[in-house]
Enzyme design. Structure first.
Site, PDB file in Angstrom:
ATOM      1  N   LYS A   1       7.055  -4.931  -3.800  1.00  0.00           N
ATOM      2  CA  LYS A   1       8.482  -4.616  -3.689  1.00  0.00           C
ATOM      3  C   LYS A   1       8.849  -4.278  -2.250  1.00  0.00           C
ATOM      4  O   LYS A   1       9.878  -4.681  -1.747  1.00  0.00           O
ATOM      5  CB  LYS A   1       8.785  -3.427  -4.603  1.00  0.00           C
ATOM      6  CG  LYS A   1      10.213  -2.954  -4.581  1.00  0.00           C
ATOM      7  CD  LYS A   1      11.054  -3.842  -5.438  1.00  0.00           C
ATOM      8  CE  LYS A   1      12.522  -3.495  -5.420  1.00  0.00           C
ATOM      9  NZ  LYS A   1      13.321  -4.684  -5.759  1.00  0.00           N
TER      10      LYS A   1
ATOM     11  N   GLU B   1       9.264 -16.197  -8.519  1.00  0.00           N
ATOM     12  CA  GLU B   1       8.602 -14.897  -8.528  1.00  0.00           C
ATOM     13  C   GLU B   1       8.359 -14.356  -9.932  1.00  0.00           C
ATOM     14  O   GLU B   1       7.332 -13.739 -10.162  1.00  0.00           O
ATOM     15  CB  GLU B   1       9.273 -13.831  -7.641  1.00  0.00           C
ATOM     16  CG  GLU B   1      10.700 -13.915  -7.407  1.00  0.00           C
ATOM     17  CD  GLU B   1      11.314 -12.797  -6.548  1.00  0.00           C
ATOM     18  OE1 GLU B   1      10.622 -12.066  -5.822  1.00  0.00           O
ATOM     19  OE2 GLU B   1      12.540 -12.668  -6.619  1.00  0.00           O
TER      20      GLU B   1
ATOM     21  N   GLU C   1      18.570 -18.473  -4.355  1.00  0.00           N
ATOM     22  CA  GLU C   1      18.195 -17.215  -5.019  1.00  0.00           C
ATOM     23  C   GLU C   1      17.701 -17.500  -6.444  1.00  0.00           C
ATOM     24  O   GLU C   1      16.734 -16.903  -6.904  1.00  0.00           O
ATOM     25  CB  GLU C   1      19.404 -16.272  -5.008  1.00  0.00           C
ATOM     26  CG  GLU C   1      19.216 -14.930  -5.696  1.00  0.00           C
ATOM     27  CD  GLU C   1      18.129 -14.061  -5.112  1.00  0.00           C
ATOM     28  OE1 GLU C   1      17.572 -14.392  -4.066  1.00  0.00           O
ATOM     29  OE2 GLU C   1      17.797 -13.038  -5.757  1.00  0.00           O
TER      30      GLU C   1
ATOM     31  N   TRP D   1      -2.723  -2.878  -1.622  1.00  0.00           N
ATOM     32  CA  TRP D   1      -2.284  -4.269  -1.781  1.00  0.00           C
ATOM     33  C   TRP D   1      -3.110  -5.035  -0.774  1.00  0.00           C
ATOM     34  O   TRP D   1      -2.939  -4.884   0.436  1.00  0.00           O
ATOM     35  CB  TRP D   1      -0.798  -4.364  -1.476  1.00  0.00           C
ATOM     36  CG  TRP D   1      -0.167  -5.681  -1.784  1.00  0.00           C
ATOM     37  CD1 TRP D   1       0.339  -6.088  -2.984  1.00  0.00           C
ATOM     38  CD2 TRP D   1       0.046  -6.771  -0.875  1.00  0.00           C
ATOM     39  NE1 TRP D   1       0.848  -7.360  -2.878  1.00  0.00           N
ATOM     40  CE2 TRP D   1       0.676  -7.809  -1.592  1.00  0.00           C
ATOM     41  CE3 TRP D   1      -0.244  -6.975   0.461  1.00  0.00           C
ATOM     42  CZ2 TRP D   1       1.028  -9.017  -1.021  1.00  0.00           C
ATOM     43  CZ3 TRP D   1       0.101  -8.186   1.044  1.00  0.00           C
ATOM     44  CH2 TRP D   1       0.732  -9.193   0.304  1.00  0.00           C
TER      45      TRP D   1
ATOM     46  N   HIS E   1      18.660 -37.572   0.634  1.00  0.00           N
ATOM     47  CA  HIS E   1      17.718 -37.606   1.757  1.00  0.00           C
ATOM     48  C   HIS E   1      16.305 -37.217   1.331  1.00  0.00           C
ATOM     49  O   HIS E   1      15.540 -36.720   2.146  1.00  0.00           O
ATOM     50  CB  HIS E   1      18.232 -36.698   2.882  1.00  0.00           C
ATOM     51  CG  HIS E   1      19.572 -37.109   3.384  1.00  0.00           C
ATOM     52  ND1 HIS E   1      19.775 -38.277   4.088  1.00  0.00           N
ATOM     53  CD2 HIS E   1      20.794 -36.550   3.216  1.00  0.00           C
ATOM     54  CE1 HIS E   1      21.063 -38.403   4.370  1.00  0.00           C
ATOM     55  NE2 HIS E   1      21.705 -37.371   3.835  1.00  0.00           N
TER      56      HIS E   1
ATOM     57  N   ARG F   1       6.035  -0.538  -5.856  1.00  0.00           N
ATOM     58  CA  ARG F   1       5.948  -1.244  -4.567  1.00  0.00           C
ATOM     59  C   ARG F   1       4.994  -2.427  -4.631  1.00  0.00           C
ATOM     60  O   ARG F   1       5.010  -3.278  -3.746  1.00  0.00           O
ATOM     61  CB  ARG F   1       5.445  -0.270  -3.498  1.00  0.00           C
ATOM     62  CG  ARG F   1       6.421   0.835  -3.176  1.00  0.00           C
ATOM     63  CD  ARG F   1       5.717   1.962  -2.473  1.00  0.00           C
ATOM     64  NE  ARG F   1       5.200   1.583  -1.185  1.00  0.00           N
ATOM     65  CZ  ARG F   1       5.770   1.864  -0.029  1.00  0.00           C
ATOM     66  NH1 ARG F   1       6.898   2.533  -0.010  1.00  0.00           N
ATOM     67  NH2 ARG F   1       5.230   1.508   1.101  1.00  0.00           N
TER      68      ARG F   1
ATOM     69  N   ASN G   1      -2.170   2.611   5.565  1.00  0.00           N
ATOM     70  CA  ASN G   1      -1.208   1.533   5.300  1.00  0.00           C
ATOM     71  C   ASN G   1      -1.050   0.722   6.569  1.00  0.00           C
ATOM     72  O   ASN G   1      -1.109   1.294   7.660  1.00  0.00           O
ATOM     73  CB  ASN G   1       0.177   2.110   4.974  1.00  0.00           C
ATOM     74  CG  ASN G   1       0.276   2.612   3.566  1.00  0.00           C
ATOM     75  OD1 ASN G   1      -0.705   2.614   2.832  1.00  0.00           O
ATOM     76  ND2 ASN G   1       1.453   3.066   3.197  1.00  0.00           N
ATOM     77  N   GLY G   2      -0.808  -0.565   6.449  1.00  0.00           N
ATOM     78  CA  GLY G   2      -0.584  -1.384   7.640  1.00  0.00           C
ATOM     79  C   GLY G   2      -1.830  -2.167   7.988  1.00  0.00           C
ATOM     80  O   GLY G   2      -2.752  -2.299   7.180  1.00  0.00           O
TER      81      GLY G   2
ATOM     82  N   LYS H   1      14.013 -16.511  -7.762  1.00  0.00           N
ATOM     83  CA  LYS H   1      13.802 -15.679  -8.955  1.00  0.00           C
ATOM     84  C   LYS H   1      12.859 -16.389  -9.928  1.00  0.00           C
ATOM     85  O   LYS H   1      12.006 -15.766 -10.555  1.00  0.00           O
ATOM     86  CB  LYS H   1      15.133 -15.377  -9.659  1.00  0.00           C
ATOM     87  CG  LYS H   1      16.026 -14.389  -8.963  1.00  0.00           C
ATOM     88  CD  LYS H   1      15.588 -12.977  -9.203  1.00  0.00           C
ATOM     89  CE  LYS H   1      15.638 -12.038  -8.045  1.00  0.00           C
ATOM     90  NZ  LYS H   1      15.330 -12.335  -6.717  1.00  0.00           N
TER      91      LYS H   1
ATOM     92  N   CYS I   1       0.818  -1.215   0.000  1.00  0.00           N
ATOM     93  CA  CYS I   1       0.000   0.000   0.000  1.00  0.00           C
ATOM     94  C   CYS I   1       0.852   1.266   0.000  1.00  0.00           C
ATOM     95  O   CYS I   1       1.918   1.302   0.596  1.00  0.00           O
ATOM     96  CB  CYS I   1      -0.890   0.030   1.230  1.00  0.00           C
ATOM     97  SG  CYS I   1      -2.047  -1.325   1.283  1.00  0.00           S
TER      98      CYS I   1
HETATM   99  C1  G6P Z   1      10.072  -8.467  -1.171  1.00  0.00           C
HETATM  100  C2  G6P Z   1      10.762  -8.200  -2.494  1.00  0.00           C
HETATM  101  C3  G6P Z   1      12.092  -8.939  -2.538  1.00  0.00           C
HETATM  102  C4  G6P Z   1      12.947  -8.566  -1.339  1.00  0.00           C
HETATM  103  C5  G6P Z   1      12.198  -8.776  -0.022  1.00  0.00           C
HETATM  104  C6  G6P Z   1      12.953  -8.185   1.159  1.00  0.00           C
HETATM  105  O1  G6P Z   1       9.690  -9.794  -1.092  1.00  0.00           O
HETATM  106  O2  G6P Z   1       9.954  -8.621  -3.559  1.00  0.00           O
HETATM  107  O3  G6P Z   1      12.762  -8.623  -3.736  1.00  0.00           O
HETATM  108  O4  G6P Z   1      14.098  -9.338  -1.349  1.00  0.00           O
HETATM  109  O5  G6P Z   1      10.931  -8.130  -0.075  1.00  0.00           O
HETATM  110  O6  G6P Z   1      12.963  -6.793   1.034  1.00  0.00           O
HETATM  111  P1  G6P Z   1      14.068  -5.834   1.547  1.00  0.00           P
HETATM  112  O7  G6P Z   1      13.660  -4.479   1.017  1.00  0.00           O
HETATM  113  O8  G6P Z   1      14.026  -5.878   3.044  1.00  0.00           O
HETATM  114  O9  G6P Z   1      15.374  -6.287   1.017  1.00  0.00           O
END
Ligand code: G6P
Length: 612
Positions: free
Chosen positions: A607, A492, A485, A75, A508, A27, A99-100, A489, A2
């Site tokens: 984001k 997402e 990672e 959001w 295992h 965001r 927000n929140g 990726k 948000c």
């Molecule tokens: C969200 C984003 C990720 C990010 C994570 C942590 O999930 O989509 O790309 O790694 O938040 O965010 P930060 O801003 O704390 O690195």
């Protein structure tokens, strides 16, 4: 997640609100709305599901205009994605954006229902509007006083901006654990949850503190703290150059642009810190060496991609600085009973500096004695994490717009390696090794440029994945986090279910999954574990698995049926995780592109994760 924008001026502000919303899009959100009071004191409200562009078109069509207003990108948390759940929410003359999360909203909703209020939405926000309206009807008086009484009833972390259509020359904002920033103009003032929304109109910012209530008119800003005392909060003047109109220029998406910006992002992060024969971290203050010399343990907290940086950092802390290190996902750490080890340094890693769980974890540690101090590695100057930590080191990767982090990840790693090498030197690292590492870090931008030249090859490879439903990533040592990672990726951006495993754990359980339909992606460094990984690869190959190996040249891998090799340039093992992250990013990106996904704003994701 948000986002909030508000404006009060002596000029038309609808454009400012919409531009602000547009600059918050990165965001992540699912709907947007605004409320503007016209010069004839008419309240105009519009909410739309979908992109800000849809709201913009509708706003133009309806000719909405005025000199005071609030706007929001939502959001969804409470209530599904529908127009009636989008903000602003209204109770008669009271209009709210929020927000929140209000955690006790269910019980408050019952109380309000008994008082005769009916609900238009399923949100926790609407109760705020009704509570303020109720309080106003009972007590009357100044809006900020009324709101001060109301917030005692609200539990949770949130920020709110409220407008009263019967007293339409002011906005009242409440900052309670979720960022709010006032933008100070000349005869006009603004408020937003993210400085990006304010920078087109002003560079003069006031960061509100938790508990602050601000009353904002076009001429005045009055802030009271959690005790109700009027306070002066300092103004921060950002350089004009901070405001850059972001575009993807010659690239197709922000993610692609950000992948290709990595040599530059790393160079900017190194600049001034790596000198010919020493590391300069004087930005941390003159007593930092004394503090670092006392460190006996490091606790790292982060979320998402930043957590993968923490995993690799642990590996470096043990290897280079001989320091024990614990790492933890912030959302778990914050609900544990902490047993603080003596001489513990707390490090948070975050791109945004606004992740709710990471912030909560930092705040939690302040209740415990035993931490020597808190240091954040962050890409966003002036963010809440930076402001609330004892020390901050900024990664100068530039703003990252794509939801999936790329350049901020490799910049975080670079900065962590610099920091750990610095601490290691204080703790007695040999001069020769210290120099070798400095020289190695300096080579990073060039090494990443070489990896980027594999673009064509990885693009072709991506086509083999488009119909896949699952994928397995394997790695060992400092490359296990890179396997994780890579899997993150892929999930997402390409919406392919992916799991990462320590290659040694295959037997295992995951071996049972191996068939010729699940691609197995293996990342191999030319280090002390290479023969171990080779054995793990054999185990997969023997069971008919389809292998995609990313390995350094001259490591003896041979392309054959069921084994595809992508050769990577020769790399010093210590920086292999930074370099090998890049092909994983490119692979996920090109698969997502071929699948026609919304690469920069993947479904359901945000984001900046400002709620827990
Ligand atoms: C969200 C984003 C990720 C990010 C994570 C942590 O999930 O989509 O790309 O790694 O938040 O965010 P930060 O801003 O704390 O690195």
């Amino acid at each position: 997640m948000c986002g909030i924008v508000g404006a009060v001026a002596k000029r038309e502000i609808t454009e400012v609100l919409l531009q602000g919303l547009h600059r918050l899009e990165y965001r992540g959100y699912d709907s947007a709305g605004l409320a503007v009071i016209s010069s004839q004191n008419q309240l105009q409200i519009l909410r739309k599901v979908g992109k800000v562009n849809i709201l913009t078109e509708a706003t133009k069509k309806q000719g909405i205009s005025g000199q005071i207003g609030i706007a929001h990108t939502r959001w969804a948390t409470h209530g599904d994605i529908q127009e009636r759940n989008a903000h602003p929410h209204v109770s008669s003359n009271i209009i709210v954006v929020h927000n929140g999360i209000i955690e006790n909203y269910q019980s408050l909703r019952q109380v309000l229902s008994k008082r005769g209020y009916s609900f238009f939405s399923d949100t926790d926000t609407e109760i705020i509007a009704h509570l303020v309206h109720w309080e106003q009807c009972q007590t009357g008086g100044i809006l900020a006083d009324i709101i001060q009484n109301v917030i005692f009833q609200l539990h949770g972390n949130y920020s709110i901006v409220i407008m009263d259509s019967l007293d339409c020359n002011k906005l009242v904002a409440v900052c309670s654990g979720s960022t709010l920033i006032i933008g100070c103009g000349d005869g006009e003032n603004f408020i937003a949850s993210d400085k990006n929304a304010l920078l087109p109109v002003t560079c003069c910012l006031i960061f509100l503190e938790t508990g602050d209530i601000a009353e904002i008119t076009s001429q005045n800003i009055k802030i009271r703290n959690h005790l109700g005392n009027i306070v002066e909060r300092s103004k921060t003047l950002l350089a004009k150059k901070t405001y850059i109109e972001e575009t993807y220029s010659q690239y197709r998406h922000y993610m692609q642009k950000e992948i290709f910006e990595q040599p530059c992002a790393i160079q900017n992060t190194i600049a001034g810190r790596l000198q010919s024969d020493f590391i300069d971290l004087s930005e941390l203050g003159e007593n930092i060496n004394i503090l670092f010399s006392k460190v006996q343990h490091v606790q790292i907290i982060a979320c998402g991609t930043s957590y993968h940086s923490a995993m690799i950092s642990r590996f470096w802390l043990e290897k280079l600085a001989n320091l024990p290190c614990d790492i933890e996902i912030a959302s778990e750490f914050r609900y544990r009973e902490l047993v603080v080890r003596p001489g513990s340094l707390l490090i948070t890693i975050s791109q945004s500096g606004e992740t709710a769980d990471t912030l909560a974890a930092l705040r939690l540690t302040k209740n415990y004695s035993g931490y020597l101090g808190s240091l954040t590695i962050c890409n966003t100057e002036h963010s809440t994490l930076v402001r609330e930590s004892d020390f901050a080191l900024i990664t100068y990767a530039g703003s990252e717009i794509s939801v999936a982090s790329t350049k901020t990840f490799t910049a975080q790693l670079t900065l962590m390696l610099i920091l750990i090498t610095y601490i290691a030197r204080i703790r007695g690292m040999e001069h020769v090794i210290f120099h070798q590492i400095i020289r190695t870090i300096e080579k990073l931008p060039r090494s990443i440029e070489q990896i980027l030249s594999l673009e064509k090859e990885i693009k072709i490879l991506a086509n083999k994945f488009i119909h896949k439903k699952h994928a397995l990533f394997l790695g060992r040592g400092s490359l296990l986090p890179i396997a994780m990672e890579g899997a993150l990726k892929l999930k997402e951006t390409a919406y392919i279910h992916a799991e990462a495993y320590a290659a040694g754990e295959l037997k295992h359980g995951p071996l049972a999954l191996i068939n010729d339909d699940i691609p197995v992606i293996v990342i191999v460094a030319n280090d002390y574990l290479i023969n171990k990984v080779k054995s793990n690869i054999e185990e997969v190959h023997a069971r008919g698995g389809k292998l995609y190996i990313f390995a350094e040249q001259n490591t003896g891998f041979i392309q054959c049926k069921n084994i595809n090799i992508t050769l990577l340039p020769k790399t010093e093992p210590i920086i292999a995780p930074i370099i090998y992250a890049v092909p994983m990013q490119m692979l996920a990106y090109y698969i997502a592109v071929v699948k026609g996904n919304n690469v920069d704003q993947p479904r359901h994701l945000a984001k900046s994760v400002t709620v827990e």
